[in-house]
Design a protein around this motif. Structure first.
Motif, short mmCIF file in Angstrom:
data_model
loop_
_atom_site.label_atom_id
_atom_site.label_comp_id
_atom_site.label_asym_id
_atom_site.label_seq_id
_atom_site.Cartn_x
_atom_site.Cartn_y
_atom_site.Cartn_z
N ALA A 70 36.44 128.84 -2.45
CA ALA A 70 37.36 128.66 -3.59
C ALA A 70 36.96 129.56 -4.75
CB ALA A 70 37.36 127.20 -4.02
N ILE A 71 35.68 129.62 -5.04
CA ILE A 71 35.19 130.49 -6.14
C ILE A 71 35.46 131.96 -5.80
CG2 ILE A 71 33.10 131.30 -7.30
CD1 ILE A 71 32.04 128.39 -6.99
N ASP A 72 35.16 132.33 -4.57
CA ASP A 72 35.36 133.71 -4.11
C ASP A 72 36.84 134.10 -4.20
OD1 ASP A 72 34.52 136.16 -3.04
OD2 ASP A 72 34.97 135.51 -1.00
N THR A 73 37.71 133.19 -3.82
CA THR A 73 39.15 133.48 -3.86
C THR A 73 39.63 133.66 -5.29
OG1 THR A 73 39.47 132.16 -1.86
CG2 THR A 73 41.42 132.59 -3.19
N ASP A 74 39.12 132.88 -6.21
CA ASP A 74 39.57 132.97 -7.60
C ASP A 74 38.98 134.14 -8.37
OD1 ASP A 74 41.17 130.77 -7.29
OD2 ASP A 74 39.75 129.36 -8.21
N PHE A 75 37.72 134.47 -8.12
CA PHE A 75 37.04 135.43 -9.01
C PHE A 75 36.67 136.76 -8.37
CE2 PHE A 75 36.02 131.17 -10.70
CZ PHE A 75 36.64 131.31 -11.93
N ASN A 76 36.74 136.90 -7.08
CA ASN A 76 36.39 138.16 -6.42
C ASN A 76 37.66 138.96 -6.17
OD1 ASN A 76 35.25 140.24 -5.03
ND2 ASN A 76 34.64 139.03 -3.26
N ASN A 77 37.80 140.06 -6.86
CA ASN A 77 39.00 140.90 -6.72
C ASN A 77 38.80 142.07 -5.76
OD1 ASN A 77 40.40 139.28 -8.56
ND2 ASN A 77 39.54 140.40 -10.29
N ALA A 78 37.62 142.22 -5.20
CA ALA A 78 37.35 143.35 -4.31
C ALA A 78 38.02 143.13 -2.95
CB ALA A 78 35.85 143.51 -4.12
N ASP A 79 38.49 144.23 -2.37
CA ASP A 79 39.11 144.16 -1.05
C ASP A 79 38.07 144.03 0.06
OD1 ASP A 79 41.67 144.33 -2.08
OD2 ASP A 79 41.66 146.53 -2.05
N VAL A 80 36.94 144.67 -0.15
CA VAL A 80 35.86 144.69 0.84
C VAL A 80 34.61 144.14 0.17
CG1 VAL A 80 34.55 146.17 2.40
CG2 VAL A 80 36.91 146.73 1.88
N ILE A 81 33.81 143.43 0.94
CA ILE A 81 32.61 142.80 0.38
C ILE A 81 31.64 143.84 -0.20
CG2 ILE A 81 31.32 142.69 2.54
CD1 ILE A 81 31.34 140.06 -0.25
N THR A 82 31.62 145.04 0.34
CA THR A 82 30.70 146.06 -0.17
C THR A 82 31.11 146.55 -1.56
OG1 THR A 82 31.96 147.76 1.03
CG2 THR A 82 30.00 146.85 2.10
N GLU A 83 32.34 146.28 -1.96
CA GLU A 83 32.80 146.68 -3.29
C GLU A 83 32.74 145.52 -4.29
OE1 GLU A 83 36.71 148.15 -2.62
OE2 GLU A 83 36.02 149.87 -1.46
N ALA A 84 32.36 144.34 -3.84
CA ALA A 84 32.31 143.15 -4.71
C ALA A 84 31.04 143.16 -5.55
CB ALA A 84 32.36 141.89 -3.85
N ALA A 85 31.03 142.31 -6.55
CA ALA A 85 29.84 142.16 -7.38
C ALA A 85 28.71 141.57 -6.53
CB ALA A 85 30.15 141.24 -8.56
N TRP A 86 27.47 141.80 -6.95
CA TRP A 86 26.32 141.41 -6.12
C TRP A 86 26.26 139.92 -5.80
CZ3 TRP A 86 22.53 138.08 -7.57
CH2 TRP A 86 22.41 137.81 -8.92
N PRO A 87 26.65 138.99 -6.71
CA PRO A 87 26.58 137.57 -6.31
C PRO A 87 27.47 137.25 -5.11
CG PRO A 87 26.82 137.74 -8.69
CD PRO A 87 27.04 139.10 -8.12
N PHE A 88 28.63 137.89 -5.05
CA PHE A 88 29.53 137.66 -3.92
C PHE A 88 28.95 138.24 -2.63
CE2 PHE A 88 32.37 137.70 -7.64
CZ PHE A 88 32.89 136.43 -7.52
N GLN A 89 28.32 139.39 -2.72
CA GLN A 89 27.70 140.00 -1.54
C GLN A 89 26.54 139.15 -1.03
OE1 GLN A 89 26.66 144.14 -1.93
NE2 GLN A 89 28.56 144.63 -3.00
N VAL A 90 25.70 138.69 -1.95
CA VAL A 90 24.55 137.85 -1.56
C VAL A 90 25.03 136.55 -0.91
CG1 VAL A 90 22.61 136.51 -2.45
CG2 VAL A 90 22.96 138.85 -3.23
N ALA A 91 26.00 135.91 -1.53
CA ALA A 91 26.49 134.63 -1.00
C ALA A 91 27.12 134.80 0.38
CB ALA A 91 27.49 134.00 -1.97
#
Length: 185
Positions: A92-113
């Motif tokens: 739910a958090i990822d869907t609301d706050f992660n705007n990157a198309d690919v995980i490698t382009e996301a912010a580091w907390p999203f990549q780690v999680a």
């Protein structure tokens, strides 16, 4: 001679009954035990123990070894359930706050999680597979098949698809990366 009730065991050689259970008309049932008229007067329940059936997936596990011990442990099951619940909230958090198309382009907390969840669930499937008596038992257990498909899709979305998308992006730029370079962020 006792003329009412059912005999729980045959009469012994001396003509005595080994046990006597009163008929249903004289029983009082509660949530945990059965009370008879005589036992109510003495305030003693007649407790009937039922053997708990093991969960079907546990029957497929070995009876010795580290893997089955880990797979059967309540701590392992509780930690796995906790990770599943935490993953639901993280999606739910990822869907609301992660705007990157690919995980490698996301912010580091999203990549780690995402990588942590993926690694944990892969580890869980490996533990459960290694605990099985036979490898072919994996396709007999419907929950194992379902969980394996979920983990496969998670691995595909987190690791495989991300690497192939990054590789394609680098090739469009005119660079020809190897596998390690394609998966590096």
């Amino acid at each position: 001679p006792i003329d009412k009730g059912t005999h729980a065991a045959d009469a012994t050689a001396a003509g005595m009954l080994a046990a006597w259970v009163p008929p249903d008309s004289e029983r009082v049932h509660s949530a945990r035990s059965t009370w008879t008229k005589d036992s109510v007067l003495r305030d003693e329940p007649v407790v009937h123990f039922e053997k708990a059936e093991p969960e079907p997936d546990l029957l497929l596990y070995r009876t010795d070894g580290v893997w089955q011990k880990l797979a059967r442990s309540p701590m392992f099951r509780n930690v796995t359930l906790g990770m599943i619940i935490f993953n639901v909230f993280w999606i739910a958090i990822d869907t609301d706050f992660n705007n990157a198309d690919v995980i490698t382009e996301a912010a580091w907390p999203f990549q780690v999680a995402d990588n942590t969840f993926c690694a944990f669930f892969c580890f869980e499937i490996v533990i459960r597979f290694m605990a099985l008596q036979r490898g072919s038992d994996a396709i007999v257990d419907p929950w194992f098949v379902f969980d394996s498909l979920l983990v496969f899709m998670m691995v595909w979305g987190t690791w495989s698809w991300s690497c192939s998308t990054r590789r394609q992006a680098l090739e469009v730029q005119g660079r020809r990366p190897g596998v390690p370079r394609a998966c590096a962020s």
